[in-house]
Design an enzyme around this catalytic site. Structure first.
Site, PDB file in Angstrom:
ATOM      1  N   ASN A   1       0.850  -1.194   0.000  1.00 27.43           N
ATOM      2  CA  ASN A   1       0.000   0.000   0.000  1.00 27.43           C
ATOM      3  C   ASN A   1       0.887   1.246   0.000  1.00 27.43           C
ATOM      4  OD1 ASN A   1      -2.209   1.655   0.115  1.00 27.43           O
ATOM      5  ND2 ASN A   1      -3.079   0.758   1.978  1.00 27.43           N
TER       6      ASN A   1
ATOM      7  N   HIS B   1      -6.449   2.542  11.664  1.00 22.76           N
ATOM      8  CA  HIS B   1      -7.205   1.382  11.210  1.00 22.76           C
ATOM      9  C   HIS B   1      -8.377   1.042  12.121  1.00 22.76           C
ATOM     10  CE1 HIS B   1      -3.816   0.561   8.450  1.00 22.76           C
ATOM     11  NE2 HIS B   1      -4.671  -0.192   7.793  1.00 22.76           N
TER      12      HIS B   1
END
Length: 435
Positions: free
Chosen positions: A307, A338
């Site tokens: 990512n 997250h």
């Protein structure tokens, strides 16, 4: 066992696919001189609003409200003061939404709404754009339209100044996925003349489509193999190593396919790899570098390539701003961003330790391993160890319950991170002696 990525990435991919005709239409309209810059901003903003309502329904307000508040903060605060309040407001809002997910999952013991999970994913991407924009303004890379609240400009003029910010925060090709675009590159693409706007390449889109199809076919095959075998709760000893590796492979294929679809949608809208890049500016960074991720023998390189745009964003936002334990602070913030699920806290802290161990292990190996056969053997062993450790971390981060995390930690797979922890301890002691 319950895991996160397959829960919401499939519905997101459906909505991303539905946005393709509008992306192609936007790219075509940009070739017309009559399609003004303001019209382009309005098209991107309207598309983002429509896509948000279609994918999230009433939850779309959870995305619209922080976007509106961010623009108010940016246009009312001075550039020197804009970053901190914007950052804390956005992270506080996102954290409250994540706490709502925690309440549903852990207190009510209910499955969360798919639309709410899509909203949280979009909020996380919005946080990237909000903080990237506020950092750009704070560092002087972007001139903010702030007037301290005393400007006598008309309402239409204020809205005209705020429109590029709204468009950037909610533009539809990046609302549900895709690598992070800086505000400068976004503006350069939207303001570019028709002669400079990159035309959508049919061959490039076809090639990306074939790659996505190949990943999806491989994913179906992997899912069939996993469903035919035993799970992590039923596996025995060394069999659990294969189960974790194969399950992580399925997760990686899911992410690769999703990231490539996001990249293709941006390309279809004209936000390709070559568009909007100014001199001295970092180029376009796709999220998936599959070859490097699958062949590297270094956890640190895997971390930078997994990512990629998010990794660069975390480095700029946290790592470069931290004076004490920057690596630990970066991974701790990543766990916060997250959602602070138990598996995420454990997984990201374990990841930080593994990266630190990786630096020391390879530093000492470069000093003491001289012969070519030994270097080749060392590379093969560290490649296998890297893949198994990252599979372990991936399953820990994606765990949906404490019971899933408990099963993983008590499997044979815990041997691999423990080996790196022991090597880290021994090499730190040896480094201190050398110093």
């Amino acid at each position: 066992m319950d895991w996160l990525p397959l829960f919401f990435l499939h519905p997101v991919s459906l909505y991303q696919g539905a946005a393709f005709p509008f992306a192609l239409l936007f790219n075509y309209l940009c070739t017309m001189d009559s399609f003004s810059t303001r019209a382009r901003h309005l098209f991107l903003l309207a598309g983002g609003g429509a896509l948000a309502v279609a994918a999230m329904r009433s939850y779309a307000l959870l995305v619209f409200i922080p976007a509106l508040c961010t623009v108010v903060l940016i246009t009312s605060l001075s550039p020197q003061r804009v970053h901190r309040p914007t950052f804390f407001f956005q992270m506080s809002w996102q954290t409250l939404c994540h706490l709502g997910l925690h309440y549903t999952e852990y207190y009510l013991q209910e499955a969360p709404s798919t639309r709410f999970c899509i909203t949280l994913s979009s909020l996380m991407l919005l946080t990237q754009r909000v903080t990237s924009l506020s950092l750009d303004i704070w560092e002087g890379k972007v001139g903010a339209s702030s007037g301290g609240g005393r400007s006598r400009s008309s309402l239409s003029e204020h809205l005209g100044k705020a429109l590029p910010y709204f468009s950037y925060l909610l533009f539809f090709p990046a609302l549900l996925g895709g690598p992070l675009w800086s505000f400068q590159r976004f503006q350069a693409r939207v303001q570019g003349s028709s002669s400079l706007s990159p035309r959508c390449s049919c061959w490039a889109l076809s090639w990306r489509g074939l790659q996505i199809l190949g990943l999806e076919c491989t994913k179906v095959f992997m899912r069939g193999v996993l469903s035919a075998g035993v799970g992590l709760t039923d596996c025995q000893r060394l069999e659990c190593i294969y189960v974790v590796w194969a399950t992580a492979g399925l997760f990686k294929l899911t992410y690769y396919s999703h990231w490539m679809l996001d990249d293709t949608l941006l390309h279809a809208a004209g936000f390709g790899s070559e568009s909007g890049q100014g001199p001295g500016e970092e180029g376009y960074v796709p999220d998936a570098d599959i070859w490097t991720l699958e062949t590297t023998h270094r956890i640190s390189l895997f971390t930078r390539k997994w990512n990629q745009s998010t990794a660069r964003w975390l480095r700029r936002l946290v790592f470069q701003q931290s004076r004490v334990w920057p690596l630990l602070q970066t991974f701790a913030f990543s766990a916060w961003w997250h959602g602070l699920h138990p598996g995420q806290v454990f997984g990201f802290l374990c990841w930080a330790v593994m990266v630190e161990a990786d630096y020391l292990i390879h530093t000492f190996a470069d000093l003491f391993i001289r012969s070519q056969p030994m270097r080749l053997l060392y590379r093969i062993l560290t490649w296998a160890h890297t893949q198994l450790i990252m599979a372990y971390i991936m399953l820990a981060v994606e765990a949906r319950s404490l019971s899933s995390l408990w099963v993983l930690c008590h499997s044979y797979n815990s041997v691999f991170p423990v080996v790196y922890c022991i090597l880290l301890f021994l090499l730190v002691k040896r480094k201190c002696k050398f110093n």
